[in-house]
Design a protein around this motif. Structure first.
Motif, PDB file in Angstrom:
ATOM      1  N   GLU A 136     -21.299  -0.692  -2.979  1.00  0.00           N
ATOM      2  CA  GLU A 136     -21.462   0.629  -3.574  1.00  0.00           C
ATOM      3  C   GLU A 136     -20.646   0.820  -4.839  1.00  0.00           C
ATOM      4  OE1 GLU A 136     -20.568   0.231  -0.389  1.00  0.00           O
ATOM      5  OE2 GLU A 136     -22.180   1.071   0.844  1.00  0.00           O
ATOM      6  N   THR A 137     -19.540   0.090  -4.990  1.00  0.00           N
ATOM      7  CA  THR A 137     -18.605   0.365  -6.091  1.00  0.00           C
ATOM      8  C   THR A 137     -18.651  -0.642  -7.226  1.00  0.00           C
ATOM      9  OG1 THR A 137     -16.785  -0.877  -5.044  1.00  0.00           O
ATOM     10  CG2 THR A 137     -17.005   1.462  -4.478  1.00  0.00           C
ATOM     11  N   ARG A 138     -19.352  -1.757  -7.048  1.00  0.00           N
ATOM     12  CA  ARG A 138     -19.261  -2.838  -8.030  1.00  0.00           C
ATOM     13  C   ARG A 138     -19.667  -2.413  -9.437  1.00  0.00           C
ATOM     14  NH1 ARG A 138     -22.011  -7.462  -4.296  1.00  0.00           N
ATOM     15  NH2 ARG A 138     -23.656  -5.900  -4.348  1.00  0.00           N
ATOM     16  N   GLU A 139     -20.879  -1.810  -9.580  1.00  0.00           N
ATOM     17  CA  GLU A 139     -21.321  -1.447 -10.918  1.00  0.00           C
ATOM     18  C   GLU A 139     -20.385  -0.440 -11.572  1.00  0.00           C
ATOM     19  OE1 GLU A 139     -24.477  -1.215  -8.546  1.00  0.00           O
ATOM     20  OE2 GLU A 139     -24.197  -3.345  -8.887  1.00  0.00           O
ATOM     21  N   THR A 140     -19.922   0.540 -10.795  1.00  0.00           N
ATOM     22  CA  THR A 140     -19.027   1.560 -11.349  1.00  0.00           C
ATOM     23  C   THR A 140     -17.733   0.945 -11.848  1.00  0.00           C
ATOM     24  OG1 THR A 140     -19.934   3.265  -9.898  1.00  0.00           O
ATOM     25  CG2 THR A 140     -17.766   3.676 -10.831  1.00  0.00           C
ATOM     26  N   MET A 141     -17.170   0.027 -11.083  1.00  0.00           N
ATOM     27  CA  MET A 141     -15.895  -0.579 -11.473  1.00  0.00           C
ATOM     28  C   MET A 141     -16.030  -1.486 -12.686  1.00  0.00           C
ATOM     29  SD  MET A 141     -14.244  -1.214  -7.678  1.00  0.00           S
ATOM     30  CE  MET A 141     -12.569  -1.554  -8.209  1.00  0.00           C
ATOM     31  N   VAL A 142     -17.225  -2.058 -12.866  1.00  0.00           N
ATOM     32  CA  VAL A 142     -17.493  -2.808 -14.097  1.00  0.00           C
ATOM     33  C   VAL A 142     -17.645  -1.843 -15.267  1.00  0.00           C
ATOM     34  CG1 VAL A 142     -19.195  -4.231 -15.298  1.00  0.00           C
ATOM     35  CG2 VAL A 142     -18.522  -4.814 -12.979  1.00  0.00           C
ATOM     36  N   GLN A 143     -18.411  -0.786 -15.061  1.00  0.00           N
ATOM     37  CA  GLN A 143     -18.701   0.159 -16.144  1.00  0.00           C
ATOM     38  C   GLN A 143     -17.464   0.886 -16.643  1.00  0.00           C
ATOM     39  OE1 GLN A 143     -21.741   2.330 -13.946  1.00  0.00           O
ATOM     40  NE2 GLN A 143     -23.339   1.583 -15.327  1.00  0.00           N
ATOM     41  N   ASN A 144     -16.515   1.185 -15.743  1.00  0.00           N
ATOM     42  CA  ASN A 144     -15.323   1.917 -16.178  1.00  0.00           C
ATOM     43  C   ASN A 144     -14.135   1.000 -16.469  1.00  0.00           C
ATOM     44  OD1 ASN A 144     -14.167   1.290 -13.673  1.00  0.00           O
ATOM     45  ND2 ASN A 144     -14.566   3.314 -12.793  1.00  0.00           N
ATOM     46  N   ASP A 145     -14.378  -0.294 -16.514  1.00  0.00           N
ATOM     47  CA  ASP A 145     -13.358  -1.291 -16.870  1.00  0.00           C
ATOM     48  C   ASP A 145     -12.185  -1.341 -15.890  1.00  0.00           C
ATOM     49  OD1 ASP A 145     -14.682  -2.331 -19.104  1.00  0.00           O
ATOM     50  OD2 ASP A 145     -13.875  -0.784 -20.433  1.00  0.00           O
TER      51      ASP A 145
END
Length: 325
Positions: A136-145
């Motif tokens: 659930e968190t992978r894309e968000t953590m990539v997008q927000n660096d």
């Protein structure tokens, strides 16, 4: 090495692997702080041959200074002196931590450490910060660096490519079916799942695999992690667990009450998740993957990790840049 783990999450298991001659491997696994080894005992090296593994990582390529200075993304990593990787340290064969030494080994761990060495130079493989991510968190953590990249048996999909970039693929794998061992003769493939209650991990490729390959399934439940899915299966709330084969094989190794049946029925390429805003990162990481494939490092890493638990020669690595449409 810095390690950050979210509290309260302990996974039942992790992953094992299969070469294409046996069955293509896959994984969209849950993250946690610990996992059993393939024989159910405490894990120490995730299936890696320690001495061979260390030699592979220490022999990895180092990028030319001009390649690093020409990439703002890589230059920022070099300036802070570490690579921050999102993923897991509780995934057998792919990325597992030895709690007695904090050493992380496995195929994905090796890709991570080799990338850190490629960017940071000799000794860079020791300068990795491991941060847990979930499906659930992978894309968000990539997008927000929050992380520089995600290397976590991360299947490349067209939907995910709309949100982030993927370097690679660096490995091919596929979706399979796990059942209670007592049911292994009555459920052997997708055709046997019609009308059955199924479970898969939320935001995983298992959801699409069910939609595309199972005719008229019964209720399809999505749960947050591997542990919850296995519990639902064992408690007979569902009839089968559908997910990447790597996770499911590991479950079976750790628990004789669950069994993987049939062959994988999808093909899932694994990639390295990167922020689209750092366009130069994709070019540099793809160049890194091409380098470790062409100089034999990829094959040596496979043999030191996946090859320790699966018989047969290492497969040919996938073509870098060959992404789903």
């Amino acid at each position: 090495m810095t390690r950050q783990i979210r509290p309260g999450r302990r996974s039942l298991l992790a992953a094992a692997a299969a070469v294409p001659a046996v069955a293509a491997l896959a994984a969209c696994s849950s993250d946690s702080s610990d996992a059993p080894s393939l024989d159910g005992s405490a894990a120490s090296d995730g299936g890696a041959a320690s001495g061979e593994y260390d030699a592979v990582i220490a022999g990895g390529p180092v990028a030319e200074d001009s390649a690093i200075s020409g990439s703002a993304w890589a230059s920022a990593i070099k300036e802070k002196g570490k690579l921050v990787r999102g993923g897991t340290t509780a995934n057998q064969v792919f990325s597992i931590i030895d709690p007695s030494t904090d050493k992380v080994t496995g195929f994905d761990a090796g890709i991570t450490q080799l990338l850190a060495r490629y960017i940071l130079g000799e000794g860079g493989e020791e300068k990795v910060e491991y941060i847990d991510t979930t499906v659930e968190t992978r894309e968000t953590m990539v997008q927000n660096d929050t992380v520089d990249c995600v290397i976590a048996t991360y299947s490349i999909t067209a939907e995910r490519l709309e949100k982030i970039d993927f370097a690679g693929p660096y490995y091919l794998s596929g979706t399979s079916i796990q059942v209670r061992t007592e049911d292994k003769d009555s459920i052997t493939g997708p055709a046997d799942l019609t009308g059955r209650k199924l479970v898969t991990q939320s935001n995983s490729t298992g959801i699409q695999a069910i939609e595309d390959n199972v005719t008229d399934p019964g209720d399809v439940e999505t749960l947050a992690d591997n542990e919850s899915c296995v519990a639902a299966l064992k408690q007979k709330r569902v009839d089968a667990y559908v997910l990447d084969q790597g996770v499911l094989l590991g479950n079976s190794k750790a628990d004789p009450d669950v069994t993987v049946v049939g062959e994988p029925f999808t093909e899932d390429p694994y990639g390295i998740g990167l922020n689209k805003e750092h366009a130069d990162a994709l070019e540099l990481v793809n160049a890194f993957l091409e380098a470790i494939e062409s100089d034999g490092t990829w094959k040596k890493l496979y043999e030191a990790t996946i090859g320790q638990v699966i018989e047969g020669d290492a497969p040919e690595p996938p073509t870098v840049g060959d992404l789903p449409a």
